[in-house]
Design a protein around this motif. Structure first.
Motif, short mmCIF file in Angstrom:
data_model
loop_
_atom_site.label_atom_id
_atom_site.label_comp_id
_atom_site.label_asym_id
_atom_site.label_seq_id
_atom_site.Cartn_x
_atom_site.Cartn_y
_atom_site.Cartn_z
N PHE A 123 1.14 -1.10 0.02
CA PHE A 123 0.27 -0.23 0.34
C PHE A 123 0.62 1.30 -0.02
O PHE A 123 0.43 2.19 -0.67
N THR B 197 5.04 -0.47 -4.14
CA THR B 197 3.91 0.07 -4.53
C THR B 197 3.52 -0.18 -5.89
O THR B 197 4.66 -0.46 -6.39
N ALA B 198 2.13 -0.77 -5.72
CA ALA B 198 1.43 -0.33 -7.17
C ALA B 198 1.98 0.96 -8.06
O ALA B 198 2.46 0.72 -9.62
N LYS B 199 2.03 2.17 -7.50
CA LYS B 199 2.24 2.93 -8.14
C LYS B 199 3.86 2.92 -8.34
O LYS B 199 4.81 3.41 -10.12
N ILE C 25 -0.84 -8.94 -4.45
CA ILE C 25 -1.73 -7.60 -4.08
C ILE C 25 -2.01 -7.71 -3.08
O ILE C 25 -3.09 -8.34 -2.96
N ILE D 292 -6.24 -0.74 -3.83
CA ILE D 292 -5.16 -0.83 -5.10
C ILE D 292 -6.11 -0.98 -6.16
O ILE D 292 -6.34 -0.30 -6.78
N GLU E 278 -8.81 2.73 -5.87
CA GLU E 278 -7.57 3.80 -6.90
C GLU E 278 -7.44 3.57 -8.60
O GLU E 278 -7.22 3.71 -9.66
N LEU F 26 -4.10 2.32 -12.66
CA LEU F 26 -3.41 1.11 -11.98
C LEU F 26 -3.86 -0.50 -12.54
O LEU F 26 -3.43 -1.07 -12.66
#
Length: 525
Positions: free
Chosen positions: A133, A180-182, A210, A216, A220, A361
């Motif tokens: 996260f 993070t995914a970002k 994830i 996520i 988002e 995303l």
């Protein structure tokens, strides 16, 4: 008994795509638990891991290695971390390897459960990404679980904001990478803009686990990750529009809809704006830019609230994510709205950016050939997980029965009565020494309530987007006796509030008091 059966049937009918029955996984669980490696020395365990990796690289299907691999990780975790997987954690690990999203309640050990599928899928050498996260959790989990992976001969790394190109390349080259995914998404976009192969940091995607998947993948999912280049164009139009809008009279010149989500000029307001701008009909095609600027200024002035939707920090506007309560790092409102808010707050707008690369995303996550997830709140979004990601949700039972007591909501006729009742209740509970966590809906409300408590002579800690860098320290002590923490909805997602404080040295004292007392000031998403 009958009531429980009716509730189970009702839930199964309502969530038809959700897996509630974990009994089919019982056979695999029994096979894993039958393997006793307690008498095997460390060197022999490491040899078993090396053999598993060799077999995986020779084409043996991972499903055929699962039982042995999970038994190995279970024993290694016990030796290295002094933590042994519970049966429900093993079932969650098996489900995640199957591409399922495991719903596990808070405190049930998602981080440890994820080590099982991460290890198994890393045996091929193609890499595993554990998408967390935030940066803090990525670094924490890599450091926390890393010794298990390294004991078994695998490499582990993490990526966080501010790392150099070389540091990122080393982290992505590891068998397991926490990030993070970002960060993963932005590094993917940067790869498109690079003209030099030596500047690439990622290899082909393989498998992603994830964490906090609902945030996520749902909350988002449609927010685009954007890389923009600077341009030198700058206009004074937002400042001018802000002045015009501030001169308008509410209800006479503009009105809100009943939900406060839209604002529009009345006929009188339209005529007044047209007179000030000397533009003729504001809705003519030639005035489309002016119309957009006026609407942005109205939106910024009337609908977006400071310390609710955004904060002003270090001379910059920072968005506050409505779902997480955190500052949405490097996120900006599009189409001139960001500039309108800066004009509203008297902040000189930075140079506008030209979009060079963008991806949501949702689309980025789907680039992974295989994904799975875990979270404490997946049930309500189970249909979306299945529709957009092809993932079914499995509800994992708790290792022990939940003893939390949920009280019914208390409704007040007006806010003043609510705040008086809150201060009274907090004061009463605080007198017993029981730790209290109060969840508020915005930065503004958290500071207002904290101010009320201080007026009543009650000390408290505040956790909101303005001091998010202190989150880990504040959350770590939120369970200590006598502690009062007033927070927005950012409080501790992915982190544990330990009873008795960070070291848990006064745990039994807090348990006897009834545990952590949680008050929600509003209904949240």
């Amino acid at each position: 008994m009958h009531k429980n059966i009716i509730q189970s049937v009702s839930r199964a009918l309502r969530y038809k795509s959700v897996i509630f029955n974990i009994e089919p996984y019982g056979r695999v669980l029994d096979e894993i638990n039958k393997i006793d490696l307690s008498s095997v020395n460390d060197s022999q365990l490491q040899n078993i891991s090396a053999d598993l990796r060799k077999r995986a690289n020779n084409g043996v299907p991972l499903n055929d290695l699962l039982v042995e691999a999970y038994a190995l990780v279970k024993e290694a975790s016990h030796r290295v971390l002094k933590m042994r997987h519970f049966d429900v954690q093993i079932i969650a690990g098996v489900a995640m390897h199957d591409g399922i999203l495991a719903e596990m309640q808070t405190g049930e050990g998602k981080t440890l459960a994820a080590v099982l599928p991460a290890y198994l899928n890393a045996l091929t050498g193609n890499g595993v990404h554990v998408l967390t996260f935030n940066d803090y959790l990525a670094q924490r989990d890599a450091g926390w679980m890393g010794p298990v992976y390294r004991f078994l001969g695998l490499s582990v790394g993490y990526v966080r904001e501010g790392m150099t190109l070389e540091e990122r390349q080393r982290a992505y080259a590891c068998d397991i990478t926490y990030l993070t995914a970002k960060e993963a998404g932005f590094d993917y976009l940067k790869g498109f803009l690079s003209s030099n192969r030596q500047e690439l940091v990622q290899r082909p995607f393989n498998f992603a686990i994830i964490d906090e998947a609902d945030s996520i993948l749902i909350d988002e999912a449609r927010i685009p990750l954007v890389i923009a280049g600077q341009t030198d164009t700058h206009k004074l139009e937002p400042e001018r529009m802000a002045e015009i809008v501030r001169s308008l009279d509410p209800h006479l010149d503009y009105e809100n809809d009943e939900y406060g989500r839209n604002v529009y000029l009345t006929q009188k307001g339209l005529e007044r704006v047209e007179s000030i701008l000397k533009c003729g009909n504001l809705y003519d095609d030639k005035n489309i830019r002016l119309l957009v600027d006026v609407n942005n200024a109205l939106h910024a002035e009337v609908l977006l609230k400071r310390d609710v939707d955004y904060i002003v920090r270090n001379g910059k506007i920072e968005l506050v994510d409505e779902f997480t309560g955190r500052v949405a790092d490097k996120r900006h409102w599009p189409y001139g709205l960001q500039e309108a808010i800066e004009a509203k707050e008297g902040i000189r707008s930075e140079a506008k950016g030209q979009i060079l690369a963008s991806i949501t995303l949702q689309h980025f996550i789907r680039l992974y050939p295989k994904i799975c997830g875990m979270t404490g709140t997946a049930l309500s979004s189970s249909d979306e997980f299945l529709e957009f990601y092809g993932m079914r949700v499995m509800v994992i039972p708790t290792n022990r029965p939940c003893i939390r007591v949920d009280h019914p909501d208390v409704i007040f006729t007006h806010k003043e009565a609510k705040y008086r009742a809150l201060v009274s209740e907090i004061s009463k509970v605080h007198a017993t020494g029981r730790p209290i966590l109060i969840g508020t809906c915005s930065v503004e409300e958290s500071e207002l309530l904290a101010g009320r408590l201080k007026q009543a002579g009650i000390d408290c800690q505040i956790l909101n987007a303005k001091n998010d860098e202190l989150e880990a320290r504040i959350v770590a002590n939120a369970g200590a006796p006598g502690t009062i923490t007033v927070s927005t909805n950012m409080a501790g997602r992915g982190t544990d509030i330990k009873l008795g404080g960070e070291s848990e040295e006064r745990r039994e004292e807090v348990v006897k008091l009834g545990g952590l007392y949680v008050i929600g000031t509003n209904r949240h998403e």
